[in-house]
Design an enzyme around this catalytic site. Sequence first.
Site, short mmCIF file in Angstrom:
data_model
loop_
_atom_site.label_atom_id
_atom_site.label_comp_id
_atom_site.label_asym_id
_atom_site.label_seq_id
_atom_site.Cartn_x
_atom_site.Cartn_y
_atom_site.Cartn_z
N CYS A 1 20.29 65.26 -1.85
CA CYS A 1 21.52 64.81 -2.50
C CYS A 1 21.57 63.28 -2.61
CB CYS A 1 22.73 65.33 -1.74
SG CYS A 1 24.28 64.77 -2.44
N CYS B 1 25.03 61.77 -2.09
CA CYS B 1 25.49 61.71 -0.70
C CYS B 1 24.77 60.58 0.05
CB CYS B 1 25.19 63.01 0.04
SG CYS B 1 25.49 64.50 -0.91
N ASP B 2 23.47 60.42 -0.18
CA ASP B 2 22.67 59.57 0.70
C ASP B 2 22.05 58.34 0.03
OD1 ASP B 2 23.09 61.37 2.82
OD2 ASP B 2 21.55 62.69 2.00
#
Length: 309
Positions: free
Chosen positions: A134, A137-138
């Site tokens: 992701c 997300c990261d």
Amino acid sequence: MENVIIVGTGCAGLTAAIYTARANLSPLVLEGKEPGGQLTTTTLVENFPGFPEGIDGPDLITNMKKQAEKFGARFQYSYLSDFEPGNGHDLPHRVKIDDEWVEAKTLIVASGASARWLGLPNESKLVGHGLTSCATCDGAFYRNVPVAVVGGGDSACEEALFLTRFASKVYLVHRRDTLRASKIMADRALAHPKIEPVWNSIPVEYLADAQGEMRALKIRHADTGTESELEVACVFVAIGHTPNTKPFLGKLPTDEAGYLLQTKGTTTEVPGVFAAGDVADTVYRQAITAAGQGCAAAMDVERFLADQE
Ligand code: NAP
């Protein structure tokens, strides 16, 4: 006895929740392991009609959920772990939710699909230590360092483009020499000065440093077999998805890959069980098509219940 249980809260499940709630069916909606589904891991959604400037995936999902709650949908942070089909008449469907069996007249399975992994050694150890599926997300953790995205589809291109905001360089590692992605996405990715395609390359090993953090991705050339290392701080795996159908296997018909099979509209072979969205879609897989299927499943449920009465 529930009128309808909706499994999943992505675009399909939430649209089904809006429609069934508005039809006064008081749906019970199970959030599952990835509440909000795949849109919660994307940034700007540019192709959902009605938002000319685009809308953030998580915002779109939050709005849909609010809309469903407004009409009386009941949300539960639970996971369906087992399922016993009924007959659509006098024998209800039974679903196991958090160790408790609940009966329902109808079921809409909208449990979507989850990111696939490469299956290389030490994969599970490295997730969260320079290995992720992701970018949204990261990605922000990897500023001014080189990273790699594995895959050649729309997801891989989207992830790679997103990562250019942070990383110093983004290797797009693909096992062939042509991207599978749509032309617009492929052109955009390949034209970006920070993105370097690494063609015909198969990931064979994640290499970690002494602290257990990703330091490189070992790749093998598909034709020559030559191995080399890409020094990267993070590997983003974007190689497609697997349908979330585990509790239904052997109980609802699926194709070879595990996607639920619909018969007519959203109906499955089991009367009173309907399937909507990515869990049953191997062709379109878009937010808007999932939403459309959620709507159709809700209408199919309404008609089914009316026929029963
Ligand atoms: P996908 O289209 O199935 O592409 C998966 C990619 O990963 C392919 O390039 C595939 O290679 C590669 N791959 C699969 N297994 C691999 C392995 N074991 N090792 C190395 N590479 C592997 O999946 P996706 O990109 O997630 O897209 C899924 C659907 O969502 C598509 O319909 C797409 O259009 C849609 N989508 C749309 C948008 C958008 O419109 N903005 C964004 C994201 C996704 P091969 O090409 O060699 O098979």
